[in-house]
Scaffold this motif. Sequence first.
Motif, PDB file in Angstrom:
ATOM      1  N   LEU A  35       0.837  -1.202   0.000  1.00  0.00           N
ATOM      2  CA  LEU A  35       0.000   0.000   0.000  1.00  0.00           C
ATOM      3  C   LEU A  35       0.870   1.249   0.000  1.00  0.00           C
ATOM      4  CD1 LEU A  35      -2.499   1.821   0.464  1.00  0.00           C
ATOM      5  CD2 LEU A  35      -2.381   1.217   2.889  1.00  0.00           C
ATOM      6  N   LEU A  36       1.879   1.290   0.862  1.00  0.00           N
ATOM      7  CA  LEU A  36       2.738   2.473   0.954  1.00  0.00           C
ATOM      8  C   LEU A  36       3.557   2.667  -0.323  1.00  0.00           C
ATOM      9  CD1 LEU A  36       3.941   2.208   4.660  1.00  0.00           C
ATOM     10  CD2 LEU A  36       2.071   3.585   3.718  1.00  0.00           C
ATOM     11  N   SER A  37       3.933   1.580  -0.973  1.00  0.00           N
ATOM     12  CA  SER A  37       4.626   1.689  -2.261  1.00  0.00           C
ATOM     13  C   SER A  37       3.691   2.273  -3.312  1.00  0.00           C
ATOM     14  CB  SER A  37       5.135   0.316  -2.712  1.00  0.00           C
ATOM     15  OG  SER A  37       6.125  -0.162  -1.832  1.00  0.00           O
ATOM     16  N   PHE A  38       2.417   1.889  -3.260  1.00  0.00           N
ATOM     17  CA  PHE A  38       1.425   2.434  -4.189  1.00  0.00           C
ATOM     18  C   PHE A  38       1.212   3.920  -3.916  1.00  0.00           C
ATOM     19  CE2 PHE A  38      -3.187   2.776  -5.556  1.00  0.00           C
ATOM     20  CZ  PHE A  38      -2.915   2.697  -6.920  1.00  0.00           C
ATOM     21  N   VAL A  39       1.197   4.307  -2.645  1.00  0.00           N
ATOM     22  CA  VAL A  39       1.082   5.722  -2.275  1.00  0.00           C
ATOM     23  C   VAL A  39       2.234   6.520  -2.884  1.00  0.00           C
ATOM     24  CG1 VAL A  39       1.258   7.354  -0.345  1.00  0.00           C
ATOM     25  CG2 VAL A  39      -0.245   5.360  -0.159  1.00  0.00           C
ATOM     26  N   GLU A  40       3.450   6.018  -2.735  1.00  0.00           N
ATOM     27  CA  GLU A  40       4.610   6.721  -3.285  1.00  0.00           C
ATOM     28  C   GLU A  40       4.552   6.783  -4.811  1.00  0.00           C
ATOM     29  OE1 GLU A  40       8.468   5.810  -1.651  1.00  0.00           O
ATOM     30  OE2 GLU A  40       7.845   7.230  -0.093  1.00  0.00           O
ATOM     31  N   LYS A  41       4.037   5.729  -5.422  1.00  0.00           N
ATOM     32  CA  LYS A  41       3.896   5.704  -6.879  1.00  0.00           C
ATOM     33  C   LYS A  41       2.941   6.790  -7.350  1.00  0.00           C
ATOM     34  CE  LYS A  41       2.532   2.494 -10.594  1.00  0.00           C
ATOM     35  NZ  LYS A  41       2.102   1.095 -10.886  1.00  0.00           N
ATOM     36  N   LEU A  42       1.789   6.913  -6.680  1.00  0.00           N
ATOM     37  CA  LEU A  42       0.813   7.936  -7.055  1.00  0.00           C
ATOM     38  C   LEU A  42       1.350   9.336  -6.797  1.00  0.00           C
ATOM     39  CD1 LEU A  42      -2.651   6.505  -5.893  1.00  0.00           C
ATOM     40  CD2 LEU A  42      -1.372   6.106  -7.999  1.00  0.00           C
ATOM     41  N   ARG A  43       2.088   9.495  -5.700  1.00  0.00           N
ATOM     42  CA  ARG A  43       2.654  10.802  -5.381  1.00  0.00           C
ATOM     43  C   ARG A  43       3.641  11.237  -6.470  1.00  0.00           C
ATOM     44  NH1 ARG A  43       4.937   9.838  -0.446  1.00  0.00           N
ATOM     45  NH2 ARG A  43       3.007  10.289   0.686  1.00  0.00           N
ATOM     46  N   LYS A  44       4.448  10.291  -6.923  1.00  0.00           N
ATOM     47  CA  LYS A  44       5.439  10.601  -7.958  1.00  0.00           C
ATOM     48  C   LYS A  44       4.763  10.918  -9.284  1.00  0.00           C
ATOM     49  CE  LYS A  44       9.527   8.708 -10.275  1.00  0.00           C
ATOM     50  NZ  LYS A  44      10.457   7.530 -10.372  1.00  0.00           N
ATOM     51  N   ILE A  45       3.792  10.097  -9.685  1.00  0.00           N
ATOM     52  CA  ILE A  45       3.120  10.298 -10.970  1.00  0.00           C
ATOM     53  C   ILE A  45       2.353  11.609 -10.990  1.00  0.00           C
ATOM     54  CG2 ILE A  45       1.374   9.382 -12.549  1.00  0.00           C
ATOM     55  CD1 ILE A  45       2.045   6.591 -11.569  1.00  0.00           C
ATOM     56  N   SER A  46       1.758  11.981  -9.860  1.00  0.00           N
ATOM     57  CA  SER A  46       0.941  13.204  -9.793  1.00  0.00           C
ATOM     58  C   SER A  46       1.777  14.471  -9.662  1.00  0.00           C
ATOM     59  CB  SER A  46      -0.043  13.115  -8.625  1.00  0.00           C
ATOM     60  OG  SER A  46       0.643  13.095  -7.383  1.00  0.00           O
ATOM     61  N   GLY A  47       3.080  14.322  -9.565  1.00  0.00           N
ATOM     62  CA  GLY A  47       3.948  15.494  -9.445  1.00  0.00           C
ATOM     63  C   GLY A  47       4.154  15.952  -8.022  1.00  0.00           C
ATOM     64  N   GLY A  48       4.014  15.028  -7.068  1.00  0.00           N
ATOM     65  CA  GLY A  48       4.283  15.353  -5.668  1.00  0.00           C
ATOM     66  C   GLY A  48       3.071  15.810  -4.875  1.00  0.00           C
ATOM     67  N   LYS A  49       1.870  15.613  -5.396  1.00  0.00           N
ATOM     68  CA  LYS A  49       0.669  16.033  -4.671  1.00  0.00           C
ATOM     69  C   LYS A  49       0.426  15.135  -3.464  1.00  0.00           C
ATOM     70  CE  LYS A  49      -1.435  18.178  -8.702  1.00  0.00           C
ATOM     71  NZ  LYS A  49      -2.542  18.236  -9.668  1.00  0.00           N
ATOM     72  N   PRO A  50      -0.199  15.667  -2.412  1.00  0.00           N
ATOM     73  CA  PRO A  50      -0.466  14.854  -1.214  1.00  0.00           C
ATOM     74  C   PRO A  50      -1.329  13.638  -1.555  1.00  0.00           C
ATOM     75  CG  PRO A  50      -0.832  17.183  -0.762  1.00  0.00           C
ATOM     76  CD  PRO A  50      -0.649  17.065  -2.239  1.00  0.00           C
ATOM     77  N   VAL A  51      -0.952  12.495  -1.015  1.00  0.00           N
ATOM     78  CA  VAL A  51      -1.690  11.250  -1.235  1.00  0.00           C
ATOM     79  C   VAL A  51      -2.032  10.661   0.132  1.00  0.00           C
ATOM     80  CG1 VAL A  51      -1.664   8.935  -2.235  1.00  0.00           C
ATOM     81  CG2 VAL A  51      -0.489  10.813  -3.405  1.00  0.00           C
ATOM     82  N   GLY A  52      -3.313  10.360   0.335  1.00  0.00           N
ATOM     83  CA  GLY A  52      -3.736   9.801   1.613  1.00  0.00           C
ATOM     84  C   GLY A  52      -4.626   8.596   1.425  1.00  0.00           C
ATOM     85  N   ILE A  53      -5.146   8.082   2.533  1.00  0.00           N
ATOM     86  CA  ILE A  53      -6.041   6.930   2.507  1.00  0.00           C
ATOM     87  C   ILE A  53      -7.331   7.273   3.235  1.00  0.00           C
ATOM     88  CG2 ILE A  53      -4.215   5.204   2.319  1.00  0.00           C
ATOM     89  CD1 ILE A  53      -4.468   4.730   5.347  1.00  0.00           C
ATOM     90  N   LYS A  54      -8.408   6.617   2.838  1.00  0.00           N
ATOM     91  CA  LYS A  54      -9.686   6.745   3.535  1.00  0.00           C
ATOM     92  C   LYS A  54     -10.107   5.354   3.987  1.00  0.00           C
ATOM     93  CE  LYS A  54     -14.572   7.891   2.893  1.00  0.00           C
ATOM     94  NZ  LYS A  54     -15.594   8.503   2.013  1.00  0.00           N
ATOM     95  N   LEU A  55     -10.544   5.242   5.235  1.00  0.00           N
ATOM     96  CA  LEU A  55     -10.991   3.942   5.718  1.00  0.00           C
ATOM     97  C   LEU A  55     -11.942   4.079   6.877  1.00  0.00           C
ATOM     98  CD1 LEU A  55      -8.218   2.134   7.808  1.00  0.00           C
ATOM     99  CD2 LEU A  55      -8.324   4.601   7.500  1.00  0.00           C
TER     100      LEU A  55
ATOM    101  N   MET B  59       4.623   2.284   8.198  1.00  0.00           N
ATOM    102  CA  MET B  59       5.146   3.633   7.975  1.00  0.00           C
ATOM    103  C   MET B  59       6.384   3.884   8.823  1.00  0.00           C
ATOM    104  SD  MET B  59       1.918   6.220   7.394  1.00  0.00           S
ATOM    105  CE  MET B  59       0.762   5.679   8.639  1.00  0.00           C
ATOM    106  N   VAL B  60       6.359   3.393  10.056  1.00  0.00           N
ATOM    107  CA  VAL B  60       7.515   3.551  10.945  1.00  0.00           C
ATOM    108  C   VAL B  60       8.711   2.777  10.410  1.00  0.00           C
ATOM    109  CG1 VAL B  60       8.410   3.035  13.246  1.00  0.00           C
ATOM    110  CG2 VAL B  60       6.110   3.973  12.997  1.00  0.00           C
ATOM    111  N   GLU B  61       8.477   1.553   9.978  1.00  0.00           N
ATOM    112  CA  GLU B  61       9.570   0.679   9.555  1.00  0.00           C
ATOM    113  C   GLU B  61      10.168   1.079   8.207  1.00  0.00           C
ATOM    114  OE1 GLU B  61       8.062  -3.432  11.795  1.00  0.00           O
ATOM    115  OE2 GLU B  61       7.625  -3.112   9.662  1.00  0.00           O
ATOM    116  N   THR B  62       9.329   1.527   7.273  1.00  0.00           N
ATOM    117  CA  THR B  62       9.815   1.856   5.929  1.00  0.00           C
ATOM    118  C   THR B  62      10.127   3.329   5.754  1.00  0.00           C
ATOM    119  OG1 THR B  62       7.583   2.255   5.062  1.00  0.00           O
ATOM    120  CG2 THR B  62       8.423  -0.020   4.975  1.00  0.00           C
ATOM    121  N   LYS B  63       9.653   4.148   6.714  1.00  0.00           N
ATOM    122  CA  LYS B  63       9.780   5.609   6.615  1.00  0.00           C
ATOM    123  C   LYS B  63       9.071   6.154   5.365  1.00  0.00           C
ATOM    124  CE  LYS B  63      13.935   6.174   9.404  1.00  0.00           C
ATOM    125  NZ  LYS B  63      13.734   4.880  10.079  1.00  0.00           N
TER     126      LYS B  63
END
Length: 387
Positions: A141-161, A176-180
Amino acid sequence: PYDISVLNISGTSFGALSPPAIQSLSAGAKLGGFAHNTGEGSLSKYHLAGGGDTIWQISTGYFGCRNSKGNFDPEKFEERATLDQVKMIEIKLSQGAKPGHGGMLLASKVNAEIAEARGIPQNQDCVSPAKHSEFSTPNELLSFVEKLRKISGGKPVGIKLCIGHPWEFIAIVKAMVETKKCVDFVTVDGSEGGTGAAPVEFTDNLGSPLRDALVFVDNCLRGAGLRDRVKVAASGKIVSAYDVVRHCALGADWCNMARPFMFSIGCIQARDCASNRCPSGVATMDPKRYRVVDVEDRAKRVFNFHRNSIEAVAELLEASGLTHTNQLTRRHIVRRLSASQIRLADQIYPKVEVNALIEGKSVEDPRLKVYWDRVTGDSFNPTSTTI
């Protein structure tokens, strides 16, 4: 970064809502300088026509950024995510009104415009998968978050649950703690949330109530030392200025509303959303019904509701001697538990010190105490079934 209003429009999908309803909400957001969440139904031409700041929600169906097989398409995502109007990206893991269930849009609503916006067949039921195909663990999930952040040009990416099993969110935080690698925000959706696109059994019975969930998420992020890095939003039957103040005191940085903004554009809560026969023209794709929705007039109503709600929030803060919602704490909320007992929210809900989980300190929240050492970023499940 995006400087977000303390009150914004929660997820309202094109298809669930009519073309002029979507455009009215977006145009009202533009007038008032706040944000409109697209919901899972994709970023449509009516969101764009409204011109308001937009949070693009990406759900399990990847509508608007999917290939012919229904999987995520990075090129289609980049095409829309880099638009100036799109301010943030929200990955929907679950929704308070239907946790663990995909959204449903019946064939009667899936016309040519909906099919084009979502990238789906016309005149067929649109049922979102219950889970994402792009990830199956917190680390993925966190890798996907970073992927979307990069593709979007650095825009904030969050989750809803919507909080269900507590160990699932704890596993995300520990990853998040372990991978930073961090999400930029978490939208906490309460079980009180409503929708016309879910079974009644799910809407009425599943998920954690918003206040309990919000405190849990805030405690978890504090204990992990991430609260300053990760912002928190609250949504789920928030309807008044006092609701905004109360939820900000319990841990939210901002709040999202859906139904009050729908009321402002004419929804009468007829609860006939799925049939395509909404009498007010708000939740229908029938042109004969939605022609009564005047975009310019309804946009002003959206703007007025937001402005007056914010003014009421300001008055509540002034009465408390405060100048911003970020100064609110659990000590500002008082609840009567019985005829003889009055308690501060700070005395009712468990407290967790900053970095307590990292430093191995004792925590009051029993969910964190039990599961923190039993989860990893490799799975959403704890390492042992023993409780």
